[in-house]
Design an enzyme around this catalytic site. Structure first.
Site, mmCIF file in Angstrom:
data_model
loop_
_atom_site.group_PDB
_atom_site.id
_atom_site.type_symbol
_atom_site.label_atom_id
_atom_site.label_comp_id
_atom_site.label_asym_id
_atom_site.label_seq_id
_atom_site.Cartn_x
_atom_site.Cartn_y
_atom_site.Cartn_z
ATOM 1 N N ALA A 91 16.278 21.585 63.164
ATOM 2 C CA ALA A 91 16.504 20.541 62.512
ATOM 3 C C ALA A 91 17.181 20.863 61.160
ATOM 4 C CB ALA A 91 15.860 20.067 62.233
ATOM 5 N N ARG A 92 16.788 21.711 60.214
ATOM 6 C CA ARG A 92 17.321 21.679 58.648
ATOM 7 C C ARG A 92 16.491 22.849 58.309
ATOM 8 N NH1 ARG A 92 21.412 19.047 59.863
ATOM 9 N NH2 ARG A 92 22.179 17.471 59.172
ATOM 10 N N ASP A 136 18.479 28.382 63.733
ATOM 11 C CA ASP A 136 19.442 27.847 64.208
ATOM 12 C C ASP A 136 19.807 26.741 62.732
ATOM 13 O OD1 ASP A 136 21.930 27.435 65.767
ATOM 14 O OD2 ASP A 136 21.063 25.444 65.078
ATOM 15 N N GLU A 144 23.525 28.167 54.223
ATOM 16 C CA GLU A 144 24.006 28.579 55.292
ATOM 17 C C GLU A 144 25.623 28.303 54.744
ATOM 18 O OE1 GLU A 144 24.047 25.112 58.448
ATOM 19 O OE2 GLU A 144 21.860 25.853 58.557
ATOM 20 N N HIS A 165 24.254 27.630 63.153
ATOM 21 C CA HIS A 165 23.692 25.847 63.575
ATOM 22 C C HIS A 165 24.853 25.385 64.158
ATOM 23 C CE1 HIS A 165 23.250 22.028 60.758
ATOM 24 N NE2 HIS A 165 22.990 22.176 61.908
ATOM 25 N N ALA A 198 23.654 24.303 68.025
ATOM 26 C CA ALA A 198 22.241 24.418 69.054
ATOM 27 C C ALA A 198 23.253 21.979 69.387
ATOM 28 C CB ALA A 198 21.125 23.834 68.174
#
Length: 306
Positions: free
Chosen positions: A233-234, A258, A263, A282, A284
């Protein structure tokens, strides 16, 4: 007639053919920012009619630079935490997103993470690549069928995850803000029970002031020492220092991340360098189909409002 102008703050793919084509058909000029820093975006935003963003932060300063011309801010994605939605609301500027473009992809990534963690594929892969051929692992491998998946956040994505999880025989429980609405294949319960009894905990909710670091020391203390965390998600939902400490003390068995905060993260430090943690950049949401869908629908939203 003066062309309408759209500012694209950042590009996350090799070309802008889809965006350029849609703008050309609508006689709009597409301005592509060379960098996503605030000063560059503020300069380019002067007199644009719309702003489209992927990862770049669209701040009040950037929107104000349009001098009242901005009619819409559009997100190439689901979450809106990189857009000053409060400012847009104050000035009655619509904000659009694509809340359902990659449901299947994120759900598939989540299920893949469950199997990778539960079957210890990452551990075995690292061992064999280093000439280690042994089967013993901790915690011992258990049959995934019949284990409990706890989903935190049962919106579009969480419900798609639940559907796939039921198909592979997982026992699915979950929690959400609206606990009065039944979700097919999910036993709704409170947050504490999700943390206490789940073999896999998967996060599927937005990042807000209320959810920032919602998983920290107390939550990891409450999890089974054989349980795994999955976050697609975050990154800000998880206190990564607390996660690193929980892994160090073997309070939980591992994680699949993920999304991270920031980031990209420093991959040389815990929890990212822990062999029990699967880190993906990241990804997904990614598939050929989902990216085409996202780009097309985002610009269709923008152009329809203009």
């Amino acid at each position: 007639m003066t062309k309408l102008r759209i500012l694209l703050t950042d590009v996350a793919w090799p070309d802008t053919n889809i965006e350029q084509s849609l703008c050309a058909k609508s006689n709009c000029e597409l301005i592509i920012a060379p960098s996503k820093d605030e000063s560059t975006l503020t300069e380019l935003a002067e007199n644009v009619d719309a702003i489209v963003t992927c990862w770049a932060k669209v701040t009040a300063k950037v929107i104000a630079a349009t001098q009242g011309r901005c009619q819409v801010v559009s997100r190439l994605g689901i979450g809106l935490d990189n857009i000053d939605v409060n400012y847009c609301t104050q000035y009655k500027i619509p904000v659009t997103n694509i809340p359902d473009y990659c449901l299947q992809e994120v759900a598939e990534h989540t299920i893949a993470s469950i199997f990778t963690l539960g079957r210890q594929l990452g551990t075995f892969h690292l061992r064999t690549k280093n000439n280690g051929y042994q089967r013993e692992v901790e915690p011992p491998i258990r049959r995934i069928h019949g284990q409990t998946l706890g989903i935190i956040g049962l919106g579009n994505t969480g419900q798609r995850v639940a559907s796939l999880a039921n198909a592979v025989g997982l026992n699915v429980i979950g929690t959400r803000r609206n606990m009065t609405q039944a979700i097919a294949g999910v036993r709704l319960t409170n947050f504490d029970e999700v943390m206490n009894i789940s073999d896999f905990v998967s996060l599927h909710l937005p990042l807000t002031d209320d959810t920032q670091h919602m998983l920290g020391d107390p939550q990891f203390d409450a999890m089974k020492d054989s349980a795994f965390l999955i976050n697609t998600a975050r990154g800000g939902l998880v206190d990564h220092a607390a996660l690193a400490a929980a892994l160090e003390s073997k309070q939980i068995a591992g994680a699949a991340l993920d999304v991270q905060d920031p980031e990209p993260p420093d991959l040389t430090i815990p929890p990212y360098n822990d062999p029990r943690v699967i880190v993906t950049p990241h990804t997904a949401f990614i598939s050929t189909e989902s990216i085409t869908d996202l780009r097309t629908r985002c610009f269709e939203n923008t152009l329809s409002i203009l």
